[in-house]
Design an enzyme around this catalytic site. Structure first.
Site, PDB file in Angstrom:
ATOM      1  N   ASP A  74      27.245 -51.261  18.190  1.00  0.00           N
ATOM      2  CA  ASP A  74      27.970 -52.344  18.871  1.00  0.00           C
ATOM      3  C   ASP A  74      29.407 -51.932  19.169  1.00  0.00           C
ATOM      4  O   ASP A  74      29.937 -50.993  18.567  1.00  0.00           O
ATOM      5  CB  ASP A  74      27.925 -53.644  18.054  1.00  0.00           C
ATOM      6  N   GLU A 134      28.491 -54.001  13.370  1.00  0.00           N
ATOM      7  CA  GLU A 134      29.539 -53.477  12.482  1.00  0.00           C
ATOM      8  C   GLU A 134      30.867 -54.146  12.785  1.00  0.00           C
ATOM      9  O   GLU A 134      31.627 -54.490  11.885  1.00  0.00           O
ATOM     10  CB  GLU A 134      29.668 -51.959  12.653  1.00  0.00           C
TER      11      GLU A 134
HETATM   12 ZN   LIG Z   1      33.925 -48.440  14.707  1.00  0.00          ZN
END
Ligand SMILES: [Zn+2]
Length: 382
Positions: A74, A134
């Protein structure tokens, strides 16, 4: 099949809009197909509603001593940033590859993928571990790491490829992300004595956190190696109220603690809760019983701190030829790998200075450096 070089692979990965609020499945499918073209099986570790997935693959024998190459798929949003071109249509200029995620951190993933055709005759495996979410608090990695710990033979290192200019990073701060919702009681603003203002209560709470942040700075006497050296507290967004002449019923704010030590976060959370329960709430409830303050944890990722001479750090230093180590203040998935017992290090192409920025880029020098790293890793696993 014609091999795809890292630059071209990075362009392809960046062209998938994988901002955390959306799905990453198109990118995951592309990676699955790419691996499949080379006869590599992979498996997904999906989220609860199957809208996103982590992906894990093993190249080489199912033996102990593998090295995990870990990256998040992401990226952060581009909203409100004045990009000179389409952030999801990467371009090369001035010896740099530009685009959202070029630096943080699709070029690392691209380097690993484009090295797959060269990963032959391995006696110890190289594992790929790609996560989702993340950037919104390491939400995807815990279940991926749990699965890896269950299914893969013991590994000798996990390399988390966040941008470090290929320097070894042996520590990052922990993060707790929180949302506090204040519920007041609405009245006409001429009748403040009958209402409970959620906005003004939230302001008191934010001021409390700001004071706590100052205290943490004052209390920090040592050079912890982080920049800044102390635990930080920060309120990022606040939203509340309806109109100038209405005592506000709702106000909420989101905030985070980036902790040098886990105990800093725990203590601050305890103190904040104590302040809400004992100093603020009783007076609110006296005005109106429905008034309340609720704080929820949105995400929590542990800190990471290993000795500069620990095995994963030592391995990566050997592969990069860069012998310095550094600590970073941003959170990453390294703390989760470390907590699960994997020797862990952070090392990847690009600089954190360019991450999350408009016109994010990685230099072609860094692309070459990560390619060289992959070649030396392959040699080390043969
Ligand atoms: Zn990163």
């Amino acid at each position: 099949m014609k091999p795809i070089d890292t630059l071209e692979m990075s362009r392809r990965l960046v062209s998938f809009d994988t901002v955390s609020r959306g799905s990453n499945l198109d990118l995951i499918e592309f990676v699955e197909n790419t691996l499949d073209d080379h006869g590599i099986e992979s498996f997904r570790v999906p989220n609860d509603d199957d809208s996103k997935a982590n992906l894990v693959a093993t190249i080489g024998p199912e033996e102990p001593g593998g090295v995990i190459l870990s990256g998040h798929t992401d990226v952060v949003p581009v909203d409100g940033q004045a990009w000179s071109r389409d952030p999801f249509d990467p371009w090369v200029a001035d010896d740099r590859l530009y685009g959202r995620g070029t630096c943080d951190m699709k070029t690392f993933i691209a380097a690993a993928l484009s090295a797959v055709p060269r990963m032959n005759s391995l006696s110890r495996p190289i594992h790929l571990a790609l996560s989702y979410d993340e950037e919104v608090g390491c939400l995807g990695a815990p279940r991926m790491i749990e699965t890896i710990a269950d299914r893969l033979p013991p590994c000798r290192a996990a390399v988390v490829g966040e941008p470090t200019d290929m320097e070894s990073v042996c520590a990052h701060k922990g993060i707790v992300a929180l949302r506090t919702r204040v519920t007041g009681y609405e009245t006409h603003s001429s009748q403040t004595h009958r209402g409970v203002s959620a906005v003004m209560t939230a302001a008191r709470l934010v001021t409390y956190l700001d004071d706590a942040a100052s205290r943490l700075i004052e209390e920090c006497r040592e050079d912890t190696g982080f920049d800044p050296a102390y635990t930080t507290v920060h309120v990022g967004v606040i939203r509340g109220g309806t109109a100038i002449n209405i005592v506000s019923r709702d106000c909420e704010f989101v905030w985070d603690i980036r902790a040098v030590r886990e105990s800093d976060a725990t203590r601050l959370l305890d103190e904040f809760d104590h302040f809400c329960q004992n100093e603020i709430l009783p007076a609110m409830r006296q005005r109106h019983p429905a008034a309340g303050i609720v704080t929820e944890t949105l995400a929590r990722a542990p800190g990471f701190d290993v000795a500069p001479g620990s095995p994963a750090v030592e391995l990566v230093q050997r592969l990069t030829g860069i012998t310095t180590t550094r600590k970073v203040s941003y959170a990453a998935e390294a703390g989760l790998f470390h907590e699960a017992g994997f020797p862990t290090v952070i090392c990847g192409p690009g600089s954190i200075d360019q991450a999350h920025q408009r016109d994010e880029y990685v230099t072609l020098d860094q692309v070459a450096a990560v390619d060289a790293f992959m070649d030396r890793l392959i040699a080390a696993q043969r």
